[in-house]
Design a protein around this motif. Structure first.
Motif, PDB file in Angstrom:
ATOM      1  N   ILE A 112       0.715  -1.130  -0.186  1.00 14.05           N
ATOM      2  CA  ILE A 112      -0.167  -0.101  -0.005  1.00 14.05           C
ATOM      3  C   ILE A 112       0.739   1.267   0.027  1.00 14.05           C
ATOM      4  O   ILE A 112       0.750   2.420  -0.710  1.00 14.05           O
ATOM      5  CB  ILE A 112      -1.018  -0.026   1.187  1.00 14.05           C
ATOM      6  N   GLY A 113       1.930   1.312   0.654  1.00 16.02           N
ATOM      7  CA  GLY A 113       2.580   2.477   0.899  1.00 16.02           C
ATOM      8  C   GLY A 113       3.620   2.774  -0.128  1.00 16.02           C
ATOM      9  O   GLY A 113       4.028   3.813  -0.647  1.00 16.02           O
ATOM     10  N   GLY A 114       3.909   1.597  -0.779  1.00 14.10           N
ATOM     11  CA  GLY A 114       4.914   1.882  -2.036  1.00 14.10           C
ATOM     12  C   GLY A 114       6.304   1.763  -1.659  1.00 14.10           C
ATOM     13  O   GLY A 114       6.749   1.644  -0.542  1.00 14.10           O
ATOM     14  N   PRO A 115       7.141   1.804  -2.614  1.00 12.23           N
ATOM     15  CA  PRO A 115       8.587   1.568  -2.352  1.00 12.23           C
ATOM     16  C   PRO A 115       9.141   2.988  -1.823  1.00 12.23           C
ATOM     17  O   PRO A 115      10.450   2.701  -0.996  1.00 12.23           O
ATOM     18  CB  PRO A 115       9.080   1.442  -3.857  1.00 12.23           C
ATOM     19  N   SER A 116       8.487   3.979  -1.842  1.00 11.75           N
ATOM     20  CA  SER A 116       9.014   5.351  -1.305  1.00 11.75           C
ATOM     21  C   SER A 116       8.585   5.456   0.339  1.00 11.75           C
ATOM     22  O   SER A 116       8.947   6.394   0.822  1.00 11.75           O
ATOM     23  CB  SER A 116       8.777   6.426  -2.124  1.00 11.75           C
ATOM     24  N   ALA A 117       7.963   4.548   0.798  1.00 10.74           N
ATOM     25  CA  ALA A 117       7.447   4.556   2.247  1.00 10.74           C
ATOM     26  C   ALA A 117       8.444   4.324   3.142  1.00 10.74           C
ATOM     27  O   ALA A 117       9.336   3.594   3.020  1.00 10.74           O
ATOM     28  CB  ALA A 117       6.400   3.695   2.487  1.00 10.74           C
ATOM     29  N   THR A 118       8.515   5.178   4.244  1.00 13.34           N
ATOM     30  CA  THR A 118       9.407   5.141   5.241  1.00 13.34           C
ATOM     31  C   THR A 118       9.130   4.171   6.333  1.00 13.34           C
ATOM     32  O   THR A 118       7.711   3.636   6.243  1.00 13.34           O
ATOM     33  CB  THR A 118       9.743   6.568   5.890  1.00 13.34           C
ATOM     34  N   ALA A 119       9.839   3.971   7.473  1.00 12.82           N
ATOM     35  CA  ALA A 119       9.665   3.126   8.244  1.00 12.82           C
ATOM     36  C   ALA A 119       8.092   3.617   9.103  1.00 12.82           C
ATOM     37  O   ALA A 119       7.314   2.838   9.621  1.00 12.82           O
ATOM     38  CB  ALA A 119      10.413   2.605   9.109  1.00 12.82           C
ATOM     39  N   GLU A 120       8.340   4.884   9.348  1.00 12.47           N
ATOM     40  CA  GLU A 120       7.060   5.568  10.072  1.00 12.47           C
ATOM     41  C   GLU A 120       5.965   5.381   9.252  1.00 12.47           C
ATOM     42  O   GLU A 120       4.766   5.322   9.775  1.00 12.47           O
ATOM     43  CB  GLU A 120       7.630   6.809  10.179  1.00 12.47           C
ATOM     44  N   ASP A 121       5.932   5.638   7.969  1.00 13.17           N
ATOM     45  CA  ASP A 121       4.815   5.530   7.146  1.00 13.17           C
ATOM     46  C   ASP A 121       4.054   4.137   7.060  1.00 13.17           C
ATOM     47  O   ASP A 121       2.965   3.889   7.144  1.00 13.17           O
ATOM     48  CB  ASP A 121       5.126   5.782   5.593  1.00 13.17           C
ATOM     49  N   LEU A 122       4.998   3.155   7.243  1.00 13.03           N
ATOM     50  CA  LEU A 122       4.580   1.633   7.152  1.00 13.03           C
ATOM     51  C   LEU A 122       3.838   1.348   8.670  1.00 13.03           C
ATOM     52  O   LEU A 122       2.755   0.704   8.607  1.00 13.03           O
ATOM     53  CB  LEU A 122       5.595   0.830   6.813  1.00 13.03           C
ATOM     54  N   ALA A 123       4.513   1.964   9.576  1.00 12.18           N
ATOM     55  CA  ALA A 123       3.998   1.730  10.926  1.00 12.18           C
ATOM     56  C   ALA A 123       2.402   2.416  10.902  1.00 12.18           C
ATOM     57  O   ALA A 123       1.720   2.089  11.516  1.00 12.18           O
ATOM     58  CB  ALA A 123       4.867   2.352  11.979  1.00 12.18           C
ATOM     59  N   GLN A 124       2.402   3.530  10.244  1.00 13.20           N
ATOM     60  CA  GLN A 124       1.185   4.375  10.479  1.00 13.20           C
ATOM     61  C   GLN A 124       0.135   3.680   9.576  1.00 13.20           C
ATOM     62  O   GLN A 124      -1.070   3.492  10.259  1.00 13.20           O
ATOM     63  CB  GLN A 124       1.312   5.706   9.845  1.00 13.20           C
TER      64      GLN A 124
END
Length: 317
Positions: free
Chosen positions: A38-50
């Motif tokens: 869902i987040g895509g390859p540019s997602a950060t660790a914080e984005d993935l956690a959110q």
């Protein structure tokens, strides 16, 4: 009748439970980590956690199931990742658009299908009957997205009669609504009108061969009275059953057609959700469409039982 209606509603519950389980499991069918997809390859660790927190993926599986059904029973289908608003709110906003186009398509289908089928039956084995048969065969064979493109080229590009897309609400401009929904409605209706033509023609031919029709004609009744009063009433019962199927196809086919014409209904909403990987919206849309189709089938079954009092299903009266 009341007993039969209650029985049909109870029969729909297991189907809704099964579909809800399928909707819940959609996110687990994604290969790999759903948050990463869902987040895509540019997602950060914080984005993935959110993302995991928003979807409840950071909880144990049993807690996810409990939370899903608790929210579902409260009418909470989650929050759209694409729109940033509750899924229920988005569906409520878009559903009148899809329902309006579907009803418009159904009206066109009924008028074309019934009239063409009746005329074909009354002119059995003549050129009109053959032309209606060809129309029916074409109708059930062509994909609706191809027909939509043909209609755009013909009525929008070549003739310039109708817009190629867009949508104007009926409450804002009724004439504008009619212009912007005619091509989507025709794209859905013409194919289903072919099916209805075949059903109406075959049923009318069978009814016209009955003894009571010959008796009515022997009494000197006009053909209009024989067909309109005696034959058409018996033709309508199988047609009603087919109309339930047709309306289901119209609603399900709106995903492609609304996307082609830019009509912001449920179909376009689900199409955009799929392309955007908005899984809460996909889950909510799947449940909404399933519930709508089940309710539609129940209404058709009850209407069919009401039209033919001889039918007694499950003790319904």
């Amino acid at each position: 009748m009341i007993g039969y209606t209650i029985s049909r509603l109870l029969q729909a519950i297991p189907i809704l439970i099964l579909v809800s389980l399928m909707a819940f499991g959609i996110i687990y069918l994604i290969p790999g980590d759903a948050a990463t997809v869902i987040g895509g390859p540019s997602a950060t660790a914080e984005d993935l956690a959110q993302i995991r927190a928003n979807l409840g993926l950071d909880q144990p599986l049993y807690m996810q199931i409990v939370t899903f059904y608790t929210n579902l029973f409260q009418g909470d289908l989650g929050r759209s990742l694409m729109l940033g608003i509750p899924v229920t709110e988005a569906i409520i906003q878009r559903s009148p658009i899809t329902i309006g186009v579907a009803i418009y398509s159904l009206v066109i289908t009924i008028v074309l299908g019934l009239v063409t089928g009746i005329i074909a039956a009354l002119n059995h084995n003549r050129w009109i009957d053959q032309a209606a048969t060809i129309f029916a065969l074409i109708g059930v064979s062509l994909p609706n997205f191809w027909l939509a493109l043909v209609l755009i080229v013909l009525f929008s590009v070549q003739l310039g009669w109708l817009p190629t897309g867009g949508y104007i609400p009926f409450t804002t401009d009724p004439w504008g609504w009619l212009r912007t929904t005619t091509l989507p409605a025709l794209s859905l209706a013409l194919l289903q009108a072919g099916l209805l033509t075949r059903i109406t023609r075959s049923t009318m031919l069978e009814v016209l061969s009955q003894d009571y029709i010959r008796t009515a004609r022997a009494k000197g009744l006009s053909e209009w009275v024989v067909v309109g009063k005696h034959a058409l009433a018996n033709v309508m019962m199988p047609v009603v059953t087919v109309l339930g199927l047709i309306l289901s196809v119209l609603l399900s086919g709106s995903i492609v057609i609304e996307s082609i014409f830019g009509v912001p209904g449920i179909g376009a909403l689900l199409g955009n959700a799929i392309s955007s990987r908005d899984y809460p919206m996909i889950q909510g849309g799947l449940l909404f469409v399933t519930a709508a189709l089940l309710l539609l089938n129940i209404v058709v079954d009850v209407l069919y039982t009401w039209l033919d009092p001889r039918i007694r299903v499950g003790g319904g009266k």
